[in-house]
Design an enzyme around this catalytic site. Structure first.
Site, PDB file in Angstrom:
ATOM      1  N   ALA A  91      -3.202   3.461 -11.691  1.00 22.31           N
ATOM      2  CA  ALA A  91      -3.017   4.059 -10.369  1.00 22.31           C
ATOM      3  C   ALA A  91      -3.595   3.169  -9.269  1.00 22.31           C
ATOM      4  O   ALA A  91      -2.991   3.019  -8.200  1.00 22.31           O
ATOM      5  CB  ALA A  91      -3.647   5.456 -10.318  1.00 22.31           C
TER       6      ALA A  91
ATOM      7  N   ALA B 198      -1.179   0.288  -8.829  1.00 26.91           N
ATOM      8  CA  ALA B 198       0.033   0.756  -8.151  1.00 26.91           C
ATOM      9  C   ALA B 198      -0.222   1.025  -6.670  1.00 26.91           C
ATOM     10  O   ALA B 198       0.568   0.602  -5.810  1.00 26.91           O
ATOM     11  CB  ALA B 198       0.553   2.028  -8.827  1.00 26.91           C
ATOM     12  N   GLU B 199      -1.305   1.707  -6.349  1.00 27.64           N
ATOM     13  CA  GLU B 199      -1.580   2.014  -4.943  1.00 27.64           C
ATOM     14  C   GLU B 199      -1.869   0.747  -4.154  1.00 27.64           C
ATOM     15  O   GLU B 199      -1.456   0.612  -3.004  1.00 27.64           O
ATOM     16  CB  GLU B 199      -2.727   3.019  -4.797  1.00 27.64           C
ATOM     17  N   THR B 200      -2.549  -0.193  -4.766  1.00 30.03           N
ATOM     18  CA  THR B 200      -2.840  -1.457  -4.090  1.00 30.03           C
ATOM     19  C   THR B 200      -1.546  -2.188  -3.745  1.00 30.03           C
ATOM     20  O   THR B 200      -1.327  -2.590  -2.594  1.00 30.03           O
ATOM     21  CB  THR B 200      -3.735  -2.348  -4.975  1.00 30.03           C
TER      22      THR B 200
ATOM     23  N   SER C 100       0.697  -0.225  -1.228  1.00 25.86           N
ATOM     24  CA  SER C 100       0.088  -0.236   0.108  1.00 25.86           C
ATOM     25  C   SER C 100       0.286  -1.574   0.803  1.00 25.86           C
ATOM     26  O   SER C 100       0.563  -1.619   2.006  1.00 25.86           O
ATOM     27  CB  SER C 100      -1.408   0.076   0.027  1.00 25.86           C
TER      28      SER C 100
END
Length: 154
Positions: A71, A74-76, A79
């Protein structure tokens, strides 16, 4: 671990942020958490963001890559894509992240590739596919970011 090596950015991104006196690599980095986890951004544009992360040091008690680590990757990546889409006048704030974990990884590096699903004026959504060194899908994630006006300088 996690230090940026050489990230490939489109020239127009480099020009835009350099003109504002902003360090492009620092701006589009993995951040403090990503750095602690060994995340490396390899390639970054609004169309595609690629990064890697070691499995070692990011496992759960069974010795498998932690779902939360996937997660974070993925968020990095999503973003960074949203930030590049929004440009220097916007900031990207994650508002929804979902991850489906398909298989475990016990060693090596995982690679995430974020590609846009939607790029609008106020939101951007990226799909992130995370694979192991054999190219097998470990996780599929989707991140939606709200694009807000950047605070005024000074």
């Amino acid at each position: 671990m996690g230090e940026q090596q050489h990230v490939r950015f489109p020239q127009e991104v480099i020009d835009e942020y350099t003109a504002l006196g902003i360090d492009v690599v620092a701006m589009f980095s993995a951040g403090h958490l990503g750095n602690r986890m060994g995340v490396q951004i390899v390639e970054a544009s609004a169309d595609r963001v690629v990064g890697t992360m070691p499995v070692e040091g990011n496992t759960q008690p069974y010795g498998l890559l932690h779902g939360g680590a996937s997660a974070v990757l993925a968020e990095t990546l999503g973003s960074v894509g949203a930030m590049l889409h929004g440009g220097s006048s916007k900031i990207a704030v994650g508002v929804d992240l979902n991850c489906t974990h398909h298989r475990g990884a016990r060693s090596g590096l995982v690679t995430g590739v974020a590609t846009p699903v939607h790029r609008g004026r106020s939101t951007a959504t990226y799909e992130v596919v995370i694979t192991d060194e054999a190219g097998k899908r470990v996780c599929t994630a989707r991140l939606t970011c709200l694009l807000r006006d950047a605070p005024a300088a000074g």
